[in-house]
Design an enzyme around this catalytic site. Structure first.
Site, short mmCIF file in Angstrom:
data_model
loop_
_atom_site.label_atom_id
_atom_site.label_comp_id
_atom_site.label_asym_id
_atom_site.label_seq_id
_atom_site.Cartn_x
_atom_site.Cartn_y
_atom_site.Cartn_z
N ASP A 136 5.31 81.24 74.91
CA ASP A 136 5.57 80.37 73.75
C ASP A 136 5.33 78.92 74.15
O ASP A 136 6.20 78.07 74.02
CB ASP A 136 7.02 80.58 73.28
CG ASP A 136 7.27 79.99 71.90
OD1 ASP A 136 6.29 79.76 71.16
OD2 ASP A 136 8.44 79.76 71.56
N LEU A 159 17.66 80.40 66.80
CA LEU A 159 18.52 81.24 67.65
C LEU A 159 19.60 80.44 68.38
O LEU A 159 20.68 80.96 68.63
CB LEU A 159 17.68 82.00 68.68
CG LEU A 159 16.65 82.99 68.15
CD1 LEU A 159 15.97 83.69 69.31
CD2 LEU A 159 17.31 84.01 67.21
#
Length: 323
Positions: free
Chosen positions: A190, A38
């Protein structure tokens, strides 16, 4: 992940903040420190001498993600049509939740607010450090924060060579996760070793706050009862607390689920991670829930993922750690 062309990243930066990076910063590295699907991160220095990390979203990544999500939705619709028996497993609801989470990760304003929330929650924890966000140099697709440098939490040889107390670090990771989930209701979703570094002073350095989970007070109370009953060996009460946050139906065999889950808890009671993986227990739990058609919120699934990842880190730091 290969980095983007320098000129493309420069144009993306200008498109967001209106000026090239060399005008805003005293120094800006054209080569990224890290590159992901990303975005990529560049090292820079503010005019006052502060070193920062500048996270820049890849060009057209939002268009690519939107297209991927559209195809995922179509695939889900076709799968449910072809296999009607999957209807109870809420395939489309899961895809929709994944879509919403993915789109939120593309907005760096949201990530910046996540960072500030974590900074507030971790304020009194001396062993955790959260980066500061520099809003003047931040936009929807550019995020500027403190440069955090340390050793990845899975680099055991390097950590030992630096003289760190690995057992203490493992305990710190565990305490941090419990505080986030049981007290704050706000946890890092995460937490892989690349997002959890160890500073030279032994502090936990947290990075990448795009994926964050939030837990309601009711869920936290149920989860607290679950954990305390597990710790004291009251497994029947633990499974009752677990089911308080579950979605069931009149056809769910709750007694069968309780019996199997209680047997699982009894079989792993007191095991160290090296003897019986906590992660495998959680995996068994999700499989068991699926078989009995017991469902939990997206936040709970994200919590399981976070705990699985934390287990891997703790296992590396202290294989004898017992949950």
């Amino acid at each position: 992940m290969p980095s983007c062309d320098n000129e493309d990243i420069r144009k993306a930066f200008i498109g967001e903040l209106g000026v090239p990076p060399e005008e805003l910063f005293d120094y800006f590295s054209p080569e990224p420190l890290a590159a992901a699907s990303l975005a990529q991160v560049h090292k820079a220095r503010l005019k006052d001498g502060t070193w920062v990390a500048v996270k820049i979203q890849r060009p057209r990544v939002d268009e690519n993600v939107a297209m991927d999500l559209k195809w995922l939705e179509r695939l889900g619709e076709q799968v449910v049509k072809m296999f009607p028996s999957l209807q109870p497993f809420r395939v489309m609801e899961t895809i929709q939740e994944f879509k919403e989470t993915s789109l939120r990760e593309l907005n760096f304003f949201i990530e910046g607010r996540h960072i500030e929330s974590f900074e507030e929650y971790a304020e009194r924890l001396h062993f955790i450090k959260i980066p500061k966000v520099y809003w003047r140099y931040t936009s929807r697709r550019v995020l500027t924060m403190d440069l955090m440098q340390g050793t990845p939490s899975d680099s055991i040889v390097e950590l030992k060579a630096a003289g760190h107390d690995l057992k203490k670090l493992g305990g710190d990771v565990y305490y941090m996760l419990l505080k986030q989930t049981l007290i704050d209701g706000y946890f890092h979703g995460d937490l892989h070793p690349g997002n959890l570094l160890i500073s030279p002073e032994g502090k936990l350095l947290l990075l990448d706050f795009g994926l964050v989970g939030e837990l309601s007070m009711d869920f936290r109370l149920s989860f607290f009862k679950y954990w305390t009953n597990l710790a004291t060996g009251n497994f029947r009460e633990a499974v009752e607390a677990l089911l308080e946050s579950a979605d069931t139906s009149n056809t769910t065999d709750l007694e069968g689920f309780k019996r199997e889950y209680t047997e699982l808890c009894e079989s792993v009671n007191g095991s160290a991670i090296s003897e019986h993986s906590f992660g495998s227990t959680l995996n068994f739990t999700t499989t068991l829930c699926s078989r009995y058609r017991i469902y939990f919120s997206t936040e709970f699934i994200l919590l399981i993922r976070a705990m699985l990842t934390a287990e891997g880190i703790i296992m590396g730091l202290n294989p004898d750690f017992a949950f």
